[in-house]
Enzyme design. Sequence first.
Site: not given
Lengths: 269, 278
Positions: A157, A170
């Site tokens: 990401s 995350y």
Amino acid sequence: MAGRLEGKVALISGAARGQGRSHAVRLAQEGADIIAFDVCRQLPTVGYKMATPEDLKETAKQVEDLDRRIIAREADVRDAAAVKALVEEGVAELGRLDIVSANAGIATFAPNAWSIEEDAWEETLAVNLTGVWKTLKAAIPAMLDAGNGGSIIITSSTAGIKGMAGIAHYDSAKHGVVGLMRTLAIELAPHSIRVNTVHPTGVNTPMVVNDYMAQFLAEDVGGTNIMNLLPVELVEPVDISNAVLWLASDEARYVTGTCLPVDAGFLQK
Amino acid sequence: MGRFDGKVVLITGGARGQGRSHALKFASEGADVAFCDIAAQIDTVPYPMARSADLEETVKLVEDLDRRCVGDVADVRDLAQVQAFVDRAKTELGRVDFLLANAGIFSFGTVAELDSTTWQDMIDTNLTGVFHAMRAVLPTMIEQKSGRIVATSSMAGKLGFPNVGHYVAAKWGVIGLAKSAAIEVAAHGITVNVVCPTNVATPMIQNPAAYKLFLPDAENPTLEEAAPAFQSLNPIPVPWVEPIDISNAMAFLCSDEARYITGETLAVAAGFNANNAG
């Protein structure tokens, strides 16, 4: 015209919908057969609706409509034995394993790192980091046995490269897979198995486009997390699939150990 | 049907090596090609540079693929020459879609001993030359609200290396330039990216001076003797990648498949990069 992945077999986690389904379809369009899996049920700390068995069936249908073979199973990346069994079944059926897209992931939010609930931290790390390792732990021996080299693409990401308020768990998992990728790139290079990460900005999938995310973005903590440089709010799943495809293809035969953002310039700001 | 049917690619340093490979890759996918090359020696460069015969050969090879080709002599150190090349390409081929800022030289010397001419030729060619190429095409790309630029840096744009500090400085500079330009032109629908190769099998590194860099104690090292030293950089066990591997990365970054990739550095480096950031 022959596809760019003719005769190859790809394993894809989180394949029931979203980016994973798009990867399955895009790789199948280029000739690959697919081994797909997804947990296909709700996890307790996730605030948006997760994929269902029907979603996974739809992925299977879309691949079969392309005249490619697919083994699609409900399996949890946290369950190493289940993933191993799936890989064995898939390789027995489809004959080989060339490509892995370690795509399965969840996203949850908290005001800050110190108020993340322990169960949310553990579930995110278990799926987004340890789940990748378990997927690859199952897949790599099969790739080595096949002896054809191969390409592993881990979905990280933009949060795997920079810090972002409100998603420390995350962010930590997505940074973690970069370390895993770099290490595996070195360990697997002698076997001509390449390992890279892709780093999407916000993608138009159910993980991002939902009321839970909308609420997070409406709060100050995450509001600037999704502003891109190129004039586009969200990129499409196929944009990530095209990057995965390129990294999987022979055109990238000497590309390994790299982080490839597909981020509309987000990281340049 | 090619991915680049009806498109025009501009390439600096196209007479041979990676630049020629890019020309042929893009032409094979349907693009018309305009390239420039200095096609002459720079005195501080310790290996024979491309000549006009090389330039003519690239033109012939592109035309053999039934694509149009403009091959111009231009020195990227001189903005006026680069601008004239770009203007000619626009006039003769009608448009400018992609720029591959590829022209580069290689020379050697420690920072303690480099002479200022060697330094300046390097910076002028490998860094200022990239600026000149961007400067010459960007007004057109901004006006048409589309364009793709890919600059050639190197793994030497991400790390330090002894004996090539000037080359390293230029290649780091290219990344800073490209990232800044990417921000400036993103709103105009233009992407700017960088490819960072490891060693590539071209005359720029397959020459006795480069072998000596890798084997300083050998008297007259050969390609065969130098290959293991080159290979020691790369986890994938190859001494160098081929020009087509860089061309494939260029083509990907110019294709619609990479429409949302900008400001990026893409290592085509056989894993040399895996030890390091980026």
